[in-house]
Design a protein around this motif. Structure first.
Motif, PDB file in Angstrom:
ATOM      1  N   SER A  62      47.996  41.477  40.392  1.00  0.00           N
ATOM      2  CA  SER A  62      46.949  40.506  40.299  1.00  0.00           C
ATOM      3  C   SER A  62      46.992  39.623  39.244  1.00  0.00           C
ATOM      4  O   SER A  62      47.492  40.040  38.090  1.00  0.00           O
ATOM      5  CB  SER A  62      45.481  41.263  39.817  1.00  0.00           C
ATOM      6  OG  SER A  62      45.607  42.266  38.857  1.00  0.00           O
ATOM      7  N   ARG A  63      47.184  38.478  39.533  1.00  0.00           N
ATOM      8  CA  ARG A  63      47.198  37.305  38.549  1.00  0.00           C
ATOM      9  C   ARG A  63      46.150  36.852  37.711  1.00  0.00           C
ATOM     10  O   ARG A  63      45.886  36.157  36.918  1.00  0.00           O
ATOM     11  CB  ARG A  63      48.003  36.203  39.021  1.00  0.00           C
ATOM     12  CG  ARG A  63      49.416  36.499  39.766  1.00  0.00           C
ATOM     13  CD  ARG A  63      49.572  35.251  40.665  1.00  0.00           C
ATOM     14  NE  ARG A  63      49.060  35.038  41.834  1.00  0.00           N
ATOM     15  CZ  ARG A  63      49.503  34.173  42.720  1.00  0.00           C
ATOM     16  NH1 ARG A  63      50.330  33.269  42.674  1.00  0.00           N
ATOM     17  NH2 ARG A  63      48.566  34.157  43.697  1.00  0.00           N
ATOM     18  N   ARG A  64      44.745  37.387  38.210  1.00  0.00           N
ATOM     19  CA  ARG A  64      43.592  37.158  37.569  1.00  0.00           C
ATOM     20  C   ARG A  64      42.888  38.273  37.213  1.00  0.00           C
ATOM     21  O   ARG A  64      42.964  39.467  37.931  1.00  0.00           O
ATOM     22  CB  ARG A  64      42.853  36.301  38.726  1.00  0.00           C
ATOM     23  CG  ARG A  64      43.268  34.813  38.992  1.00  0.00           C
ATOM     24  CD  ARG A  64      42.406  34.200  40.083  1.00  0.00           C
ATOM     25  NE  ARG A  64      42.295  34.968  41.080  1.00  0.00           N
ATOM     26  CZ  ARG A  64      43.049  34.698  42.335  1.00  0.00           C
ATOM     27  NH1 ARG A  64      44.157  33.863  42.111  1.00  0.00           N
ATOM     28  NH2 ARG A  64      42.869  35.461  43.295  1.00  0.00           N
ATOM     29  N   PRO A  65      41.949  38.358  36.270  1.00  0.00           N
ATOM     30  CA  PRO A  65      41.328  39.547  35.812  1.00  0.00           C
ATOM     31  C   PRO A  65      40.062  39.828  36.824  1.00  0.00           C
ATOM     32  O   PRO A  65      39.882  38.827  37.847  1.00  0.00           O
ATOM     33  CB  PRO A  65      40.511  39.215  34.414  1.00  0.00           C
ATOM     34  CG  PRO A  65      40.423  37.587  34.476  1.00  0.00           C
ATOM     35  CD  PRO A  65      41.687  37.236  35.303  1.00  0.00           C
ATOM     36  N   SER A  66      39.560  40.919  36.921  1.00  0.00           N
ATOM     37  CA  SER A  66      38.601  41.221  38.058  1.00  0.00           C
ATOM     38  C   SER A  66      37.675  41.992  37.428  1.00  0.00           C
ATOM     39  O   SER A  66      37.571  42.575  36.433  1.00  0.00           O
ATOM     40  CB  SER A  66      39.329  41.838  39.491  1.00  0.00           C
ATOM     41  OG  SER A  66      40.092  43.013  39.001  1.00  0.00           O
ATOM     42  N   MET A  67      36.339  42.318  38.342  1.00  0.00           N
ATOM     43  CA  MET A  67      35.455  43.058  37.983  1.00  0.00           C
ATOM     44  C   MET A  67      34.824  43.971  39.076  1.00  0.00           C
ATOM     45  O   MET A  67      35.115  43.454  40.249  1.00  0.00           O
ATOM     46  CB  MET A  67      34.138  42.420  37.430  1.00  0.00           C
ATOM     47  CG  MET A  67      34.451  41.773  35.901  1.00  0.00           C
ATOM     48  SD  MET A  67      32.974  41.355  35.158  1.00  0.00           S
ATOM     49  CE  MET A  67      32.319  39.950  36.293  1.00  0.00           C
ATOM     50  N   SER A  68      34.309  45.058  39.065  1.00  0.00           N
ATOM     51  CA  SER A  68      33.698  45.973  40.041  1.00  0.00           C
ATOM     52  C   SER A  68      32.425  46.464  39.412  1.00  0.00           C
ATOM     53  O   SER A  68      32.317  46.432  37.946  1.00  0.00           O
ATOM     54  CB  SER A  68      34.653  47.083  40.582  1.00  0.00           C
ATOM     55  OG  SER A  68      34.965  48.043  39.483  1.00  0.00           O
ATOM     56  N   TRP A  69      31.672  46.982  40.231  1.00  0.00           N
ATOM     57  CA  TRP A  69      30.284  47.495  39.978  1.00  0.00           C
ATOM     58  C   TRP A  69      30.016  48.739  40.722  1.00  0.00           C
ATOM     59  O   TRP A  69      30.295  48.703  41.798  1.00  0.00           O
ATOM     60  CB  TRP A  69      29.237  46.436  40.206  1.00  0.00           C
ATOM     61  CG  TRP A  69      28.054  46.827  39.572  1.00  0.00           C
ATOM     62  CD1 TRP A  69      27.324  47.077  38.398  1.00  0.00           C
ATOM     63  CD2 TRP A  69      26.785  47.170  40.370  1.00  0.00           C
ATOM     64  NE1 TRP A  69      26.014  47.355  38.429  1.00  0.00           N
ATOM     65  CE2 TRP A  69      25.570  47.449  39.577  1.00  0.00           C
ATOM     66  CE3 TRP A  69      26.659  47.206  41.775  1.00  0.00           C
ATOM     67  CZ2 TRP A  69      24.528  47.953  40.276  1.00  0.00           C
ATOM     68  CZ3 TRP A  69      25.247  47.576  42.234  1.00  0.00           C
ATOM     69  CH2 TRP A  69      24.124  47.968  41.404  1.00  0.00           C
ATOM     70  N   SER A  70      29.407  49.678  40.219  1.00  0.00           N
ATOM     71  CA  SER A  70      28.778  50.862  40.729  1.00  0.00           C
ATOM     72  C   SER A  70      27.274  50.776  40.866  1.00  0.00           C
ATOM     73  O   SER A  70      26.880  50.862  40.010  1.00  0.00           O
ATOM     74  CB  SER A  70      29.558  52.164  40.347  1.00  0.00           C
ATOM     75  OG  SER A  70      28.966  52.429  38.955  1.00  0.00           O
ATOM     76  N   PRO A  71      26.580  51.072  41.880  1.00  0.00           N
ATOM     77  CA  PRO A  71      25.101  51.371  42.048  1.00  0.00           C
ATOM     78  C   PRO A  71      24.878  52.803  41.452  1.00  0.00           C
ATOM     79  O   PRO A  71      23.403  52.729  41.245  1.00  0.00           O
ATOM     80  CB  PRO A  71      24.909  51.202  43.563  1.00  0.00           C
ATOM     81  CG  PRO A  71      25.943  51.780  44.218  1.00  0.00           C
ATOM     82  CD  PRO A  71      27.123  51.246  43.394  1.00  0.00           C
TER      83      PRO A  71
END
Length: 281
Positions: free
Chosen positions: A85-94
């Motif tokens: 991945s060339r970009r940062p990323s985010m995830s989320w958990s409900p």
């Protein structure tokens, strides 16, 4: 293995360290987290990452370019592939989640699965859409137990190996990149520079220049974590940047934040658990 209250860092054995960089386990079951504390912030990375979600759900988070409300994806696959991945990323958990992610060196990805990491830059897909059927069968047979999950996944990944054994493992991205550069130098006899560069990119997924960005960022993040009140000009120099402006641009490119924002949030924001955990190593 190092520990944080809700995360663990797993180091591979000497055998599997030829392909596996690190394993990261996140387990928020039993924790009372507010919705904003269920965010997960990840840096850009040259590694191929395989993830297993054993409990709960994760959604990728897309931030609008000009602010506004974040957009959530559908729930991610329980067995997930993430290319370099060339970009940062985010995830989320409900809600509570238990997941393990394992970072694999791009050059080892070919040995393990017969695929080129450079074909999957910035892609996030269900594992079954990328890896061979036989590999998915092996990697999908791990029961969601409480103990020894990483060891079982590590053994399953090693079982997928195709072709010759790779070079020895690396402690840091810098060690890995240095090993690749040595390998590249050994192949240059009678070979044009551009051909060597193309070969390097096939091995590593990205160019040598692009990979140096991650090496500098790795050093910078470690220095920031070690210092209570970092002096940015000194951090930039020690991490290998040409000047403070170069430092600021690259840190933002890899993490999504300015050095000052990153330093503050890494210390106080639950979403930055990954950075704190990696800092332990």
């Amino acid at each position: 293995m190092s520990t944080l209250p809700s995360a663990r860092l797993h180091h591979p054995t000497r055998l599997t360290a030829t392909g596996i960089h690190l394993g990261v386990e996140r387990d928020t079951r039993g924790l009372d987290l507010r919705p904003e504390q269920r965010l997960n912030v990840y840096p850009a990375s040259p590694l191929v990452v395989l993830s297993w979600i054993f409990h709960g759900q994760l959604h990728s988070v897309q931030m609008p370019a000009e602010g506004g409300t974040p957009v959530l994806s559908e729930a991610l696959a329980g067995m997930l592939f993430t290319g370099p991945s060339r970009r940062p990323s985010m995830s989320w958990s409900p809600g509570p989640v238990h997941a393990i992610s394992i970072g694999i060196y791009p050059d080892a990805f070919k040995r393990l699965f017969g695929l080129q990491a450079s074909d999957f830059i910035d892609l996030v897909l269900p594992m079954e859409q990328v890896l061979p059927v036989s590999a998915c069968q092996i990697l999908g047979q791990i029961p969601p137990g409480e103990e020894g999950l990483f060891d079982q996944l590590e053994a399953a990944i090693d079982q997928c190996a195709q072709g010759a054994v790779a070079t020895r493992g690396a402690l840091t991205l810098n060690h890995w990149l240095t090993g690749l550069m040595v390998k590249m130098a050994a192949t240059r006899t009678g070979t044009g520079l551009r051909q060597v560069q193309r070969q390097f990119k096939r091995w590593a997924g990205q160019s040598q220049r692009e990979l140096q960005r991650y090496v500098r960022a790795e050093r910078a993040f470690a220095l920031v974590q070690q210092q209570e009140n970092p002096v940015w000009s000194e951090v930039a120099l020690q991490a290998g940047y040409s000047d403070q402006s170069h430092f600021g641009r690259e840190v933002k490119r890899v993490s999504g934040f300015s050095p000052a924002q990153f330093a503050q949030r890494m210390k106080t924001d639950e979403a930055f658990w990954m950075y704190r955990l990696l800092g332990e190593s």
